[in-house]
Design an enzyme around this catalytic site. Structure first.
Site, PDB file in Angstrom:
ATOM      1  N   ILE A   6       0.862  -1.197   0.000  1.00 42.35           N
ATOM      2  CA  ILE A   6       0.000   0.000   0.000  1.00 42.35           C
ATOM      3  C   ILE A   6       0.895   1.242   0.000  1.00 42.35           C
ATOM      4  O   ILE A   6       1.748   1.375   0.874  1.00 42.35           O
ATOM      5  CB  ILE A   6      -0.898   0.050   1.263  1.00 42.35           C
ATOM      6  CG1 ILE A   6      -1.701  -1.243   1.410  1.00 42.35           C
ATOM      7  CG2 ILE A   6      -1.814   1.268   1.247  1.00 42.35           C
ATOM      8  CD1 ILE A   6      -2.525  -1.312   2.709  1.00 42.35           C
ATOM      9  N   LYS A  16       5.631   0.614  12.940  1.00 42.04           N
ATOM     10  CA  LYS A  16       5.032   1.228  11.748  1.00 42.04           C
ATOM     11  C   LYS A  16       4.245   2.481  12.134  1.00 42.04           C
ATOM     12  O   LYS A  16       4.274   3.494  11.430  1.00 42.04           O
ATOM     13  CB  LYS A  16       4.129   0.207  11.044  1.00 42.04           C
ATOM     14  CG  LYS A  16       4.931  -0.944  10.412  1.00 42.04           C
ATOM     15  CD  LYS A  16       4.037  -2.091   9.999  1.00 42.04           C
ATOM     16  CE  LYS A  16       4.818  -3.202   9.294  1.00 42.04           C
ATOM     17  NZ  LYS A  16       4.058  -4.456   9.164  1.00 42.04           N
TER      18      LYS A  16
HETATM   19  N1  HSE Z   1       5.471  -9.321   9.454  1.00 40.52           N
HETATM   20  C1  HSE Z   1       4.864  -8.194   8.852  1.00 40.52           C
HETATM   21  C2  HSE Z   1       3.358  -8.363   8.911  1.00 40.52           C
HETATM   22  C3  HSE Z   1       5.244  -8.055   7.404  1.00 40.52           C
HETATM   23  O1  HSE Z   1       2.875  -9.451   9.261  1.00 40.52           O
HETATM   24  O2  HSE Z   1       2.657  -7.430   8.615  1.00 40.52           O
HETATM   25  C4  HSE Z   1       6.086  -6.909   7.024  1.00 40.52           C
HETATM   26  O3  HSE Z   1       6.057  -5.804   7.809  1.00 40.52           O
END
Ligand code: HSE
Length: 408
Positions: A136, A205
């Site tokens: 995204i 994130k």
């Molecule tokens: N392990 C992460 C997730 C993937 O499951 O979203 C990449 O950030």
């Protein structure tokens, strides 16, 4: 046609996807970049390991120096996970005059200030679209496309693994432990899968999005977080009975005090867009003053979705677009943060409580009294009869709106 030499560090799942896009679809990248992105080198630790893609003769190497010492290689996709040696390699690449693209969110969340400062000093750029929400394009949207707005809230399903596990629990009634193993088998999970289910991945994130969207400089580790590892199938069933779905939400909200941030399993009303995001997919709902509400949805993990974001960054870097936004955005600079974190204790919301209690007189009264003393008002109570006489019972309470502090 002009040629820009590029390199990849790390040929794992994402690295192989990037190599495939550059090699098999070179005409496509050339059309968008107005030049060929020529894959000159791919650096790996172990030359003997079986690989998921065929590289032309002479491209694979175990020597980082083959990239660092080649002044013709201009753009490098640094695709190794974890903090070290990823951080050191990142700095070495910048020092040697390369512009770098990365998918490593932990690296950006933890060492962003150091890496971005160094890149600025050296006149280089760092692009990191693939670090949040895989395929995204949320970094470009928040960092550039919404720049006429003040973002007010972000609600994100940012961890595909957790969403996959929760979806399986909701749809198949599968137990938590069974589905965790399946998510790992399917390759969605981080190298340390605890980071997916304990909220670490989503918090890292969220720290990146909060910086981009609100100018907040927050340490991801200061973000209050609860993962889905605290949940039980019983919670999923009770949520369903009450008309909700449980989602691991990462939330950033602008309030008078600053920016409120948290990651927690959240009951979302069935039928609402975020409630319907299933499997390893990600979604981010953004509310901003000029544009209103936006919803971004798509694959948040996996080889080709993540490679799609990396290669787009490589193209932007090769043509010079990244350098411009990198300069104007001044991310993680020493400038005063525009907004500071607000105290999570003041965050308002409704809360779900489940307690295993003795089925005896006065138990419910004690619980409601304790909640009443905190001025927490109960919206609903659910209790089933015990399976047999003398067995404990499950008591589920939904509160009216209150503060996180009152619930602590
Ligand atoms: N392990 C992460 C997730 C993937 O499951 O979203 C990449 O950030």
């Amino acid at each position: 046609m002009e040629k820009t030499k590029v390199a990849i560090i790390g040929l794992g799942t994402v690295g192989s996807g990037v190599a495939r896009l550059l090699l098999d679809f070179g005409d496509r990248t050339a059309r968008h970049a107005g030049r060929t992105l020529w894959l000159e080198k791919v650096v790996v630790r172990d030359l003997k390991r079986a690989r998921d893609c065929d590289l032309p003769e002479g491209v694979l190497t175990d020597q980082l120096a083959d990239v660092i010492d080649d002044p013709e290689i201009k753009v490098v996709a640094q695709l190794i996970g974890g903090l070290e040696p990823a951080r050191t390699i990142m700095l070495q690449l910048l020092e040697s005059g390369k512009d770098v693209v990365t998918a490593n969110k932990a690296l950006v969340a933890v060492h962003g200030p150091e890496i971005f400062d160094r890149a600025r000093e050296l006149g280089r750029s760092v692009a990191f679209e693939a670090s949040v929400a895989g395929g995204i394009p949320i970094i470009a949207n928040i960092g550039q496309c919404l720049s006429a707005n003040q973002i007010q809230t972000l609600h994100g399903i940012l961890n595909g693994t957790s969403n996959f596990i929760l979806s399986k629990m909701h749809e198949d009634g599968a137990a938590y432990d069974e589905v965790v193993a399946e998510a790992q088998r399917l390759g969605y999970a981080e190298a340390d899968p605890a980071m997916d289910v304990d909220g670490t991945d989503a918090a890292q994130k969220l720290a990146i999005l909060a910086h981009l969207g609100f100018g907040a400089r927050v340490d991801w580790d200061d973000i209050p977080r609860t993962g889905i590892d605290t949940l039980d199938l019983a919670d999923v069933r009770y949520a369903q009975k009450m008309g909700y779905r449980i989602k691991l939400l990462a939330v950033a909200q602008l309030v008078d005090e600053g920016i409120e941030l948290h990651v927690s399993p959240t009951l979302v009303k069935a039928g609402r867009p975020l409630a319907e995001v299933g499997g390893p997919f990600n979604a981010i709902r953004v509310e901003a003053d000029a544009v209103g509400q936006l919803l971004f949805y798509g694959p948040g993990a996996g080889q080709m979705p993540t490679a799609s974001a990396v290669v787009a960054d490589m193209i932007d870097t090769a043509v010079g677009r990244t350098a411009i936004t990198f300069r104007t955005l001044e991310l993680w600079s020493n400038r005063q943060a525009r907004v500071g974190p607000a105290d999570y204790a003041h965050a308002r919301g409704r809360f779900y409580l489940r307690a295993t209690v003795d089925d005896s007189p006065g138990v419910l009264a004690q619980i409601t009294k304790a909640l009443g003393e905190q001025e927490i008002s109960i919206a609903s109570v659910l209790q089933h009869e015990p399976e047999s006489e003398g067995q404990p019972v499950q008591l589920v309470i939904m509160t009216h709106e209150t503060t996180a502090g009152a619930m602590m």
